[in-house]
Each structure stands twice: as structure tokens, then as C-alpha cells.
Design a protein around this motif. Sequence first.
Motif, mmCIF file in Angstrom:
data_model
loop_
_atom_site.group_PDB
_atom_site.id
_atom_site.type_symbol
_atom_site.label_atom_id
_atom_site.label_comp_id
_atom_site.label_asym_id
_atom_site.label_seq_id
_atom_site.Cartn_x
_atom_site.Cartn_y
_atom_site.Cartn_z
ATOM 1 N N UNK A 240 0.659 -1.214 0.011
ATOM 2 C CA UNK A 240 -0.022 0.091 -0.064
ATOM 3 C C UNK A 240 0.819 1.316 -0.047
ATOM 4 N N UNK A 241 1.810 1.214 0.989
ATOM 5 C CA UNK A 241 2.705 2.476 0.929
ATOM 6 C C UNK A 241 4.048 2.544 0.430
ATOM 7 N N UNK A 587 -7.181 3.989 4.272
ATOM 8 C CA UNK A 587 -5.935 3.511 3.882
ATOM 9 C C UNK A 587 -5.010 4.615 3.799
ATOM 10 N N UNK A 588 -4.943 5.559 4.748
ATOM 11 C CA UNK A 588 -4.105 6.528 4.936
ATOM 12 C C UNK A 588 -3.625 6.310 6.279
ATOM 13 N N UNK A 589 -2.367 6.659 6.546
ATOM 14 C CA UNK A 589 -1.666 6.440 7.885
ATOM 15 C C UNK A 589 -0.847 7.746 7.969
ATOM 16 N N UNK A 590 -0.915 8.340 9.281
ATOM 17 C CA UNK A 590 -0.348 9.538 9.520
ATOM 18 C C UNK A 590 0.726 9.273 10.918
ATOM 19 N N UNK A 591 1.665 9.898 10.849
ATOM 20 C CA UNK A 591 2.780 10.117 11.836
ATOM 21 C C UNK A 591 3.082 11.626 12.282
ATOM 22 N N UNK A 592 2.529 11.791 13.529
ATOM 23 C CA UNK A 592 2.706 13.140 13.943
ATOM 24 C C UNK A 592 3.779 13.198 15.048
ATOM 25 N N UNK A 593 4.723 13.962 14.880
ATOM 26 C CA UNK A 593 6.041 14.196 15.634
ATOM 27 C C UNK A 593 5.871 15.773 15.969
ATOM 28 N N UNK A 600 1.073 8.911 5.184
ATOM 29 C CA UNK A 600 1.546 7.715 3.906
ATOM 30 C C UNK A 600 0.019 7.716 3.157
ATOM 31 N N UNK A 601 0.054 7.580 1.787
ATOM 32 C CA UNK A 601 -0.880 7.557 1.030
ATOM 33 C C UNK A 601 -0.530 6.343 0.253
ATOM 34 N N UNK A 602 -1.799 5.568 -0.301
ATOM 35 C CA UNK A 602 -1.512 4.449 -1.185
ATOM 36 C C UNK A 602 -1.252 4.949 -2.463
ATOM 37 N N UNK A 603 -0.171 4.432 -3.066
ATOM 38 C CA UNK A 603 0.189 4.742 -4.705
ATOM 39 C C UNK A 603 0.629 6.033 -4.722
ATOM 40 N N UNK A 604 0.957 6.945 -3.561
ATOM 41 C CA UNK A 604 1.273 8.488 -3.840
ATOM 42 C C UNK A 604 2.157 8.699 -3.187
ATOM 43 N N UNK A 605 3.046 9.854 -3.293
ATOM 44 C CA UNK A 605 4.039 10.255 -2.244
ATOM 45 C C UNK A 605 3.535 10.591 -1.137
ATOM 46 N N UNK A 606 4.485 10.318 -0.048
ATOM 47 C CA UNK A 606 3.838 10.870 1.327
ATOM 48 C C UNK A 606 3.789 12.432 1.277
ATOM 49 N N UNK A 607 2.900 12.837 2.176
ATOM 50 C CA UNK A 607 2.621 14.300 2.383
ATOM 51 C C UNK A 607 3.284 14.653 3.476
ATOM 52 N N UNK A 608 3.886 15.726 3.709
ATOM 53 C CA UNK A 608 4.658 16.196 4.924
ATOM 54 C C UNK A 608 4.215 17.472 5.017
ATOM 55 N N UNK A 609 4.484 18.142 6.217
ATOM 56 C CA UNK A 609 4.481 19.568 6.154
ATOM 57 C C UNK A 609 4.317 19.863 7.917
ATOM 58 N N UNK A 627 11.415 12.207 8.094
ATOM 59 C CA UNK A 627 10.092 11.885 8.937
ATOM 60 C C UNK A 627 9.219 10.862 8.149
ATOM 61 N N UNK A 628 9.342 11.115 6.776
ATOM 62 C CA UNK A 628 8.498 10.200 5.785
ATOM 63 C C UNK A 628 8.968 8.569 6.140
ATOM 64 N N UNK A 629 10.403 8.499 6.115
ATOM 65 C CA UNK A 629 11.005 7.144 6.075
ATOM 66 C C UNK A 629 10.516 6.597 7.426
ATOM 67 N N UNK A 630 10.724 7.347 8.578
ATOM 68 C CA UNK A 630 10.063 7.051 9.637
ATOM 69 C C UNK A 630 8.723 6.396 10.125
ATOM 70 N N UNK A 631 7.821 7.401 9.223
ATOM 71 C CA UNK A 631 6.568 7.021 9.277
ATOM 72 C C UNK A 631 6.325 5.425 8.537
ATOM 73 N N UNK A 632 6.836 5.527 7.344
ATOM 74 C CA UNK A 632 6.702 4.446 6.785
ATOM 75 C C UNK A 632 7.450 2.869 7.432
#
Length: 648
Positions: A240-241, A587-593, A600-609, A627-632
Motif C-alpha cells: 500500500x505504502x 487506507x491513510x496512515x499519519x505520523x505526527x511528531x 502515508x498515502x496508497x500509490x502516492x508520495x508521502x505528504x509532509x508539512x 520523517x517520511x521514512x520513519x512513518x513508513x
Amino acid sequence: MFRKILGPLYPFAWIYALLLGFLSLARLTHTFIFYDHLDTPLQVFTILLSGLRVDLMMMAFLFSFPILVYLVLQVFVKPLARPFAAIIVFWTVAVSLAFIFLEFVTPSYLFEYGVRPERKFFEYLNHPREVFLMLANMYGILALVILMILAGITPFIFRFTRNVFRQPGDYSIVKFLVLSPLVLVLLIVSARSSLDHRPMNPSTIAFTDDALTNTLPLNSLYSVLYAAYRLKDEAVAAKIYGAMPREEVFERVEREFAKHNRDLSYAGFGLNSGNVRSNLVILLEESMGARFVEKLGGEALTPNLNKLAEEGWWFNHLYATGTRSVRGIEAVVTGFLPTPGRGVVKLSNAQSNFFTLASLLREYGYRSQFYYGGNAHFDNMKGFFLGNGFHQVVEQRDFVNPRYEGSWGASDGDVLRRIHQELLQDPAQPKLMVMLSTSNHTPFDFPVDASDNFSEPLKSRENSVRYADKALGEFFSTAKRSDYWQHTIFLVVADHDLRVSDFIVKPDPNHPDINISHFPVEGFHIPGLILGGGILPKQIDTVVSQIDLPPTLLGLAGIAAKTPMLGTDFTRVGEDYVGRAVMQFNDHQAYLSGTSLAVLRPGMPTMTGDYVNGAMTQKADANFDELSLTALAHALWSSITYRDGLYH
């Protein structure tokens, strides 16, 4: 005589009788082989009666279609009945051999894994060479004997089934019209094996805290097919991710865990009094999101919780891991991270040998109980808890003369009064008690007193929250005056919020870089409070996840055990601690630090901000890439750990 009475059903009566007899005999044999797992001899009868219920359900699934079609053909299109009977004969032979084979291999499987054949059984089919060599080395003689039995019994089953179909009885059209509705109802009832709003599952017949004993009432074909059916509830995060090398997944997760769990002293914590360990009481409040709590910026519906918040550890920025009760249970009782599939409470690979607070606390002499006002087979809770360390599940049928019963069972007040009574019993016995409330759930059934200041209409979400808060207030008012208060740690926390999608922010065409339209972070904001006789008031303003709560409870109880949990023990964090939360929405998973968010979005780049005041300003730089790699890594860790059976 029986042929005349049963008519076209006569052959199926013989099939039912022989298969049910074989399965009951096999179950009785397995029970005596593993008799040492039983608590009392009377459990043999429980196993046999529950087993008959499972077998009838399986027979209904396997033979309902053949029965109904054959019945119609025999009455209305007789020339087609004979060729269809030939198909039924071959189907019966195949089903019989499957039952016989699986029941013969069951004892070896029970010895090896402690449960009946299930998911691992058909997963091994992906490695036929290795499995064949293993069976040849370990069970060569047994395998040969089973194959010989199957080869010898196949012609007998074939001839017998063919013979009973040669002279079926007849139905007149009138008799068909009278009896066929009854047959249909019986098949439907057998297939559901329950009059509740959900059909039977393995949790329905669980009756002890021994996982092996709870599988004895099943038959192994049902166990294998149910495990296969449950595969639909699982999802592989990598598909998915995106993928990441396994070694990197664990390295990143372990590095993040070390950052969030400092090696600080336990001095000042550990509320054990003398030789009495702290009771741990977890009150999971159904759907009580921050929107209903004035102290968190919501409506003024929880005055008792607001008042209690000044007396213990109050979490101002606590986030649920998901949007269902099983997610809340998963996080608070097991500390497990969410996956894109369903919560582990429902998944086949987590029904035994899966870490929970109860499985750990058994080693410290705790007695663990789960309390639920309704039927605990809902969402497979009963089977999961009894299979993973809990001694007892207290559910609707265990409440004698509750003051109020609604659609979902006994009211919150009834359940909390039961918890209070049992806390008074045997004060030297440390207890883990987990409650999932029901009153704050549609259709909002709860008791009302004349003094309640409830609004109209009475059955509303707002009033159900008011009642849930009232029940908490009454419980803690009584608890504070009780002897157990001084050595009990209470956690009050929502399982999730209501309708998380309400918080989805519409995109602003004038500011395309601001707002996230598909991950409603604020919909995961929930209240959380830890209090008890030895807990000093404290406001916690960092980001907190539900997975942080179980290790924090252990820290407060002075239990410094190694566990597979990734949550942060808040008794061991410094002043500079920056929290993090993991949230699963569809089907989305968020990592808030802190204030940094990766989605994380299926079939799409991770959105960050940056995430501030409910809105996200999209950004991408080296820090956000990390952060994207940590979330993944955290999303993949859950899938790998569950799949490989590592969470124990």
C-alpha cells in the motif's frame, strides 16, 4: 419409516448422522488427549455441546445448497435429480475426507502450536518441498498411516453415499410447500448458529483462559476455513505504502524507540504499597472524543471528567490510533501499532501468544478481567482476551438483575458498580481490569433519573455523553471512599472519536499549500486521564499516542519489564520530550511528531508539512524526508511483526 417421513432429505440425514458422529468422536478423543488443560471434568460436556453447534453450522454451510437444489429437483424435475445426486456423492466424499484428514492431524498440530490447524496450516502450502521433508522426518509413520486410512475409507464413503441416494423418499407438492420453508429456516439458523445480530465465531464458544481448550469445541476444517476467511481483514503495508528493507525497518523503529524512551530512574514512581501491588483499572469510553470535553475545547458535556482532570495526569494532546473500538483495545491493552488492515483483536494470527498487559502481568501474580455490558463475542473480543492472558471475560449474561439494559447490554453504571464490588474483594490479589463502555453508542440507550438535566430529544449523542460522564463521576466518588483507592491506578480514555470524517478540511483554492483534505488529525483527538490515590496532578502538553498509555501504567506501577511495546513510558521522559502519534484512517496512515506531520498515502508520495491549529502547511526538505521514512518504517513494522508472529 424414516425414508417415508424424510423423503428426499433421507440421504442427507444419513450424511449428517455419520459426519456429526465422527466429529464428536474425534473431539472427544482430542479432549482426553489434552485433558490436563481442563479445569473441571464438566468442561468435557461444554466442549461436546459447543462442538455440536459448530459442526451443525459447518454442515449447513457445506450442504445447504445441495439440500435445497436436490429437494426442488426431486419434486419438480425428477429426471435431473439423479445426475445431481451423483455430484452430491462426490462432494460428500471430498468433504468427508477433508474432515477426516484434518481431525487425524489435529493432535500433532495441537502439541506443536497449542491450537487447532489454522492459518499456518495453509501458509505452509506455499513451501511444499520444505513441508514434505519436515513431515517425512518428523511424522513419516503417522503421515503414512493417515494416507492408508484415507485410501481405505474412500471407497466405503463413496459406495455408502451412492447407495443412500439410490432410493430417496418422495415428497408431494403439498408436502414440499409445507415443509420446505421449515427446512430453509433450520438451515439458516444452523448456518448462523446465533440469534444475535452477528453470527457465531470462535469467540462465541470461548469459555476458559486456556487457548488450547477454547479450540477443542471447533472442528479443524472450520478452523482452517475461518482463518482463510479472515485473511481479507489483513493488509500488507508494503503493498500500500511502498517497500523498505526489513533490516532498515527495524533499525529505524528501534532508533525512534530509543529516542522516545530515556533510561531515567523510576524514583518517585511505583505506587506499590508494601506487599500489595497496584491494581490497574482501564476504562475505555466508547466514542468520547475531544469534541465532547470542554477542557479540550469541546462542548460542556463532561463536568465530572473535567473535575477529575485536575486530580491526576491529564493528557491535553492525546491521539487515538484508529476509528474503531478494536483499535482502541489494540493500542491500550497490547500497545500494538495500527495496520492498514483490521485491528489484531479480529485477526487469526493474534488469537494466542500475542502480547497483552494481561499476559505480562500474569507473571507478576495479577488476575486479569475484561468487562463489557454486551455480548463479548462482538468483534471477537472474548476469544482474543481469553487467548491472550485474561482470566475472565464478564459480559451481559454475567450481570444479574442489572438496573438498566439497553440495546447494547448492561449500562455503564451497572458495569462500573460490578468493577467496584470486585475491587473490594480479596485486596491482597492484584488486579488488571479493562472495561469497554457501551452506553455512548447508537441508539443511545441509557438510564435517566428525574434529576438529570438532559436535553430534548432524550436519545441523543449529547445526552449519552452526559450519562457516560455521570456514571464515571458516581464511580470515582465511591472509589475515593474505598480502601482500594490508595493502591489502584485508573486510566480513563476514549477508544476513538465519533465520525472522524467530520474533521476533514475542505481544500482552499486560494491557499493550495495549506489544509489537508483527507486526513482529519483532529478527529483522533481524545481525552485521557490517569488517577488514583498515589497520583499527583499533572498536565501533559506534549503529543501522546494511545500506545504510550500501557507502558506508562506499568511505569507508575513500578513494573520494569521488557516488552515488545513501542510506546513511551511517561514516567521516564525528560522536560525536552517531543511526543509522537500514529493514526490510521481508511487506507491513510499519519505520523505526527511534535508539529511535524507525515501522511502515508496508497500509490502516492508521502505528504509532509507543519501541522498547527488543525491545519497543515505542506513542506518538503531533508528533515521531512527523514520523517517520511520513519512513518513508513512504523507502518511496515506492524505488518512484519504481525505476519511473522513476533509480538509476544
